[in-house]
Design a protein around this motif. Structure first.
Motif, mmCIF file in Angstrom:
data_model
loop_
_atom_site.group_PDB
_atom_site.id
_atom_site.type_symbol
_atom_site.label_atom_id
_atom_site.label_comp_id
_atom_site.label_asym_id
_atom_site.label_seq_id
_atom_site.Cartn_x
_atom_site.Cartn_y
_atom_site.Cartn_z
ATOM 1 N N LEU A 67 0.834 -1.207 0.000
ATOM 2 C CA LEU A 67 0.000 0.000 0.000
ATOM 3 C C LEU A 67 0.866 1.253 0.000
ATOM 4 O O LEU A 67 0.510 2.269 -0.585
ATOM 5 N N ALA A 68 2.021 1.139 0.662
ATOM 6 C CA ALA A 68 2.902 2.303 0.750
ATOM 7 C C ALA A 68 3.691 2.515 -0.535
ATOM 8 O O ALA A 68 4.195 3.586 -0.795
ATOM 9 N N SER A 69 3.792 1.451 -1.332
ATOM 10 C CA SER A 69 4.576 1.577 -2.570
ATOM 11 C C SER A 69 3.800 2.376 -3.613
ATOM 12 O O SER A 69 2.579 2.440 -3.568
ATOM 13 N N PRO A 70 4.509 3.011 -4.534
ATOM 14 C CA PRO A 70 3.824 3.900 -5.488
ATOM 15 C C PRO A 70 2.899 3.160 -6.473
ATOM 16 O O PRO A 70 1.942 3.746 -6.952
ATOM 17 N N ASP A 71 3.188 1.883 -6.772
ATOM 18 C CA ASP A 71 2.336 1.199 -7.742
ATOM 19 C C ASP A 71 1.257 0.344 -7.067
ATOM 20 O O ASP A 71 0.907 -0.720 -7.525
ATOM 21 N N ARG A 72 0.742 0.850 -5.950
ATOM 22 C CA ARG A 72 -0.310 0.129 -5.236
ATOM 23 C C ARG A 72 -1.588 0.097 -6.088
ATOM 24 O O ARG A 72 -1.806 0.971 -6.926
ATOM 25 N N ARG A 73 -2.376 -0.914 -5.835
ATOM 26 C CA ARG A 73 -3.670 -0.988 -6.529
ATOM 27 C C ARG A 73 -4.762 -0.580 -5.551
ATOM 28 O O ARG A 73 -4.866 -1.123 -4.460
ATOM 29 N N LEU A 74 -5.559 0.377 -5.970
ATOM 30 C CA LEU A 74 -6.668 0.814 -5.122
ATOM 31 C C LEU A 74 -7.869 -0.104 -5.300
ATOM 32 O O LEU A 74 -8.680 -0.278 -4.404
ATOM 33 N N GLY A 75 -7.981 -0.695 -6.470
ATOM 34 C CA GLY A 75 -9.191 -1.446 -6.771
ATOM 35 C C GLY A 75 -10.300 -0.469 -7.126
ATOM 36 O O GLY A 75 -10.188 0.737 -6.874
ATOM 37 N N ILE A 76 -11.362 -0.996 -7.731
ATOM 38 C CA ILE A 76 -12.455 -0.134 -8.164
ATOM 39 C C ILE A 76 -13.098 0.568 -6.960
ATOM 40 O O ILE A 76 -13.371 1.762 -6.988
ATOM 41 N N VAL A 77 -13.287 -0.188 -5.861
ATOM 42 C CA VAL A 77 -13.927 0.411 -4.682
ATOM 43 C C VAL A 77 -13.037 1.496 -4.097
ATOM 44 O O VAL A 77 -13.502 2.601 -3.775
#
Lengths: 415, 625
Positions: B114-124
């Motif tokens: 989550l802290a990394s720049p290429d985190r995935r937020l997901g649609i929600v």
């Protein structure tokens, strides 16, 4: 009784309303119930409510239908369900002409029904056991039939059966393997571009050129029929890479002949070249009209409308990628539960007559389903048809199309 | 109020004439006594009766219909399962890195990604992110407007206040037309920037465009709610603070701000909920890369994949209700005492003395006016311009001619402009009249103190938080197809069902605008009125509502706006061609050329604008005691 019946039959809500009562009582519920109807559900038979109502309607109509020819003043009502644009569009729509013409030729009243959810409305009705309140549906696509058959165990539509003119339908358009839906027109989804701003590429691969970066606006295949047609066209071209095959290795092969490059690869490249995928056809066409991008996925009849409003045709050019366009034939089918099945078939026969076919094509801005339609000789100048129409069959779509769309969504919107 | 005065007069007359009447007098006294007792009984039960009616309407037009759809998330083919839910919750596509946590991965690893720049937020996650941005933008653009409207006096102020809600009712297609014409590559903004020698901006199809559009819709909401609260601030409290030595800033922070905060938060919470459930506008101005949860709910419902659609809708509902609950808990704790007897005096827009202290806020407002002109006025002006522009780019009245022609020659089964206008106004007026008592009764019930009242409050807010697509499908199943009870199929559609559905959709606004004021009322006022023998209903009508009147008017305006702008349930319930409204007509008039639809859109704009002015005039400027 006869008078009562004829009264009811002319009402929009058809024969099932025979035993409809307004509830005028009930103080607590008065607010919520004032527009309410209560309808007795027959207990007869083991078929459940649907069967009960059907028998009910059948009784009445059997008598009336026969009597209609006999010269009494019972005019049968044919309820035709369709999508709203078919009867109500700001430019032209065939609904009004069809109603007048049909009523003048047959001793019948035609009533249109345009539920917002279109075919899904009738699927829902059937699934809820609420009874079908229309005689036939006009505007069915291959995908609609797939959805109907996936969702319902029983039959929503009856087989078309034999009626005059049916064999005039071009064989390439017949999309229902179970012979329920009979095509009455077809449209082609192609590219429309502003010739004063760009020259659209001739192939799918051409759209990936730097020259066309950010040039194309398409639509969400999950919410727009043009968007879905374009997606299906790319699958036909590049193959599906087996995304819908559940791992049994069977994939839809692309016409490009490269098994290692599928539609998802193509879309990844399109996305890298800055394609815009907006929500509906309106969104896309609005953005295109305002010059946000020079190419849009739309219908091959675009010049007919452009001509109608006096626009410069140079700004409304049609491009068939690889000389192809995705064909979306539209069909009509009689509901299995129809109150007027015979009249419904007469209507289908009427829809395929040469004069009517010509009128439908012009007023729905589409192409006729028969070869002998009466059309003005210059119609083909503005309404262009591709050399090589492409379309997936019912069997190819069934069990695949949801997975195709979902795989595309997951790749394109991966956040 | 007038009614109460009349009663007092009649009562006094009774006293004077008593004793002079003899037998007849006794009889009539008996009758009057009986009438008075009846009236008392009715009055004392009025609140209960209203509460029951409200519940019936909510169950019939919202809870039951919605439940028929949501239940499909857990009942698949007749068997109860949590499998669909589990699939959605553990799907990184929807929940990003969080899904890994939910599927049992170590929290440390998930936190690291989550802290990394290429985190995935997901649609929600992305949906919540864009909603948060939109909320900030809406508050930032709404507050200065509230400040201007609540604190300054200038010609046309009341009209401007009435018109603030207009953007709220515009169909997304109209907003899309206005935004492309304003912020597009060849739009008005770029033309203006080029004229002053600035480089063009490329706003279309970006998150920024979506956020601005959300602010276009919701900043007016923040502004209107906040203005109502600000106008209820009692001047004497500020004067007391000032007389005790507090400076103007201190008086604002200590006295005014605490009474305005809750309203700002109301606006913010509602904005978050609305933009979390956003749908057509995101795809129109942003594109599919910015797809929100509702986009998928829509596609899944369209493809009849109800289980997954319902599961996603429940996720949406949970997030929205969670935000509303958090806000309600805050509102419950932060209630401040207010009497709203005399509103703060407004300042003239032109400063009486040109001092720095007078000029600074006005300079700020001038800067704000420029921004507001670009964000609110330019898109609306573009819509109006589009309605008078022909296919060849020349000015024309053709599109309005089309409306007249359609009115005169349209077939009975086609949508015509006048019935659409008439229905819109009738439905909106009726829905407002229904939503007002519903909202007031719920506001009264939820400002009482009892365990779990925030839950009741949140449940009453649910119509705002459930996906519109799901509600539409539910109304189709629950109302149009009906319910089978003891061999009868009870169904409802048409005008009355539409009005009830609109009232249910609009009443939460009445609750949210009225409730903070009510809970802040001095309890001793209510108690003394009760001690003097007034029924609870009478106290609400004669004491409490007049004290929070600006909020009641604001709530009524919102209920009206919701009804005017409503589309989904209207098309579901308007079986037949005779119950369609203006948004339905706009949708129907969309064709190859957008002219006819934009002309109808301008009609909607004018009709609703006028209605808001009328509503606020009827509501009066301020009816405090």
């Amino acid at each position: 009784m006869t008078t009562d019946d004829s009264e009811t039959r002319r009402r929009p809500a058809r024969s099932h309303t025979r035993r409809r009562f307004l509830t005028a009582t009930g103080a607590a519920g008065a607010v919520a119930l004032a527009g309410c109807s209560a309808e007795r559900v027959d207990d007869g038979g083991g078929d459940g409510t649907d069967g009960g109502n059907e028998t009910d309607g059948g009784d009445t109509n059997g008598g009336d239908g026969d009597g209609g020819d006999g010269g009494d003043d019972e005019t049968p009502t044919l309820t035709v369900a369709t999508y709203t644009n078919f009867i109500d569009a700001p430019s032209v729509s065939p609904g009004e002409w069809l109603k007048e013409e049909f009523e003048s030729r047959y001793d019948a009243t035609l009533e249109w029904a345009t539920p917002d959810n279109e075919v899904n409305y009738y699927i829902e009705r059937a699934a809820s056991g609420a009874g079908i309140d229309a005689d036939l549906y006009v505007g069915l696509t291959t995908e609609d039939l797939v959805r109907v058959d996936d969702e319902l165990d029983g039959d929503l539509f009856a087989e078309a059966g034999e009626f005059e003119g049916r064999d005039r339908v071009r064989s390439g358009l017949r999309f229902d393997p179970f012979e329920r839906a009979v095509p009455y027109d077809t449209g082609y989804v192609s590219l429309v571009y502003d010739g004063t701003a760009t020259e659209a590429p001739e192939t799918f691969e051409g759209l990936l050129d730097d020259e066309h970066a950010g040039a194309l606006i398409a639509q969400n295949p999950g919410g727009s029929s043009t968007g879905r047609a374009f997606l299906l066209h790319t699958i036909d071209r590049f193959g599906d890479g087996g995304v819908a095959s559940d791992g049994d290795g069977e994939a839809v092969e692309g016409a490009d002949g490269d098994p290692d490059y599928d539609y998802l690869d193509y879309w990844a490249d399109l996305q890298a070249n800055d394609v815009r995928v907006l929500g509906t056809w309106d969104d896309a066409y609005t953005a295109w009209s305002n010059g946000e991008a020079p190419i849009v996925v739309s219908y091959s009849t675009d010049q007919v409308f452009a001509d109608m409003e006096g626009a410069d045709l140079e700004e409304h050019q049609i491009r068939f990628l690889n000389d192809q366009a995705y064909a979306n034939p539209e069909g009509m089918a009689v509901f299995a539960d129809a109150d007027e099945p015979e009249l419904a078939r007469e209507f289908m026969s009427f829809m395929l007559e040469p004069e009517v076919q010509g009128e439908i094509a012009q007023r729905n801005v589409a192409f006729p389903a028969t070869d002998d339609a009466e059309l003005p000789s210059d119609y083909a100048e503005l309404a262009q048809a591709p050399a090589d129409p492409v379309t997936f069959s019912y069997d190819q779509l069934r069990g695949n199309v949801d997975a195709w769309v979902e795989a595309w969504e997951r790749q394109f919107a991966g956040n | 109020m007038t009614g109460a005065e009349d009663d007092r007069v009649t009562g006094a007359e009774d006293d004077r004439t008593r004793g002079r009447r003899g037998r007849a007098g006794r009889l009539s006294r008996l009758r009057e006594g009986w009438l008075a007792r009846l009236r008392e009984r009715v009055e004392s039960r009025a609140l209960t009766a209203l509460a029951v009616l409200t519940s019936v309407a909510l169950v019939a037009a919202f809870y039951y219909p919605t439940a028929t759809v949501l239940i499909e998330a857990v009942v698949v083919d007749g068997a109860v399962t949590l499998g669909v839910f589990a699939d959605v919750l553990t799907d990184p596509f929807y929940f990003g890195e969080l899904a890994r946590l939910l599927s049992g991965e170590s929290p440390v690893a998930v936190t690291r990604s989550l802290a990394s720049p290429d985190r995935r937020l997901g649609i929600v996650g992305f949906t919540a992110y864009q909603a948060a941005l939109s909320t900030v933008a809406s508050v930032a653009l709404g507050l200065p407007a509230a400040y201007l409207l609540a604190r300054f006096e200038f010609p046309g102020r009341r009209t401007l206040r009435s018109l603030t809600i207009v953007p709220f009712v515009l169909p997304s297609i109209m907003v899309a037309v206005g935004f492309v014409a304003t912020f597009g590559e060849n739009g008005t903004l770029n033309a203006a920037l080029a004229a002053v020698g600035l480089p063009p901006v490329d706003l279309m199809f970006t998150l920024e465009a979506v956020v601005i559009a959300h602010a276009f819709y919701n900043a007016p909401l923040v502004a209107r709610v906040t203005t109502a609260a600000w106008e209820s601030v009692d001047a004497s409290a500020v004067e007391t603070a000032r007389s005790l030595g507090a400076g103007p800033v201190r008086a604002f922070v200590d006295v005014v701000a605490p009474q305005v905060y809750p309203a700002v938060l109301t606006g913010a919470a509602l904005t978050f909920v609305f933009t979390f459930g956003t749908f057509p506008i995101v795809l129109a101005l942003g594109g599919f890369e910015l797809a929100t949860v509702e986009v998928f709910v829509y596609r899944l419902v369209r493809d009849l994949s109800y289980a997954e659609a319902a599961a996603l809708a429940i996720v949406e509902l949970a997030v929205s209700l969670g935000v509303l609950l958090a806000y309600l808990r805050y509102e419950a704790r932060s209630s401040t005492s207010t009497r709203g007897a005399r509103p703060l005096p407004r300042r003239p827009l032109v400063p009486p003395t040109p001092s720095l202290r007078e000029l600074l806020p006005r300079a700020g407002l001038a800067a704000y006016a420029v921004v507001a002109g670009v964000v609110f006025l330019a898109p609306i002006a573009s819509m109006i311009l589009a309605s008078v522009t022909g296919g060849d780019g020349a000015l024309t009245l053709d599109h309005y001619r089309f409306l007249v022609e359609r009115q005169q020659t349209g077939a009975a089964f086609q949508v015509r402009p006048w019935p659409a206008i008439r229905n819109s106004l009738l439905f909106a007026a009726a829905a407002t009249l229904l939503a007002l008592p519903m909202g007031v009764v719920v506001a009264v019930l939820t400002t009482r103190r009892y365990r779990g009242r925030t839950l009741v409050d949140a449940a009453a807010m649910a119509p705002l938080a459930v996906s519109g697509i799901i509600v539409g499908l539910g109304l189709l199943r629950g109302l149009v197809f009906g319910v089978e009870i003891a061999g009868w199929r009870i169904a409802a559609s048409g005008a009355v069902a539409i009005v009830v559905a609109h009232a249910v959709a609009g009443y939460p606004f009445v609750v949210r605008t009225v409730s903070p004021g009510l809970s802040g009322l001095d309890r001793s006022l209510v108690e003394s009125a009760r001690a003097l023998g007034a029924s609870r209903a009478r106290v609400i009508r004669d004491v409490e509502l007049p004290l929070v009147w600006p909020a009641v008017v604001a709530g009524a305006a919102f209920a009206f706006a919701i009804s005017i702008g409503e589309f989904t349930s209207t098309v579901v319930l308007a079986t037949g061609a005779d119950a369609y409204t203006m948004p339905v007509a706009i949708e129907r008039f969309i064709g190859r050329r957008l002219g006819p639809a934009t002309a109808m859109g301008v009609v909607l704009l004018v009709v609703t604008g006028l209605s808001f002015v009328v509503i606020e005039r009827l509501g009066g400027e301020h009816r405090g005691i």
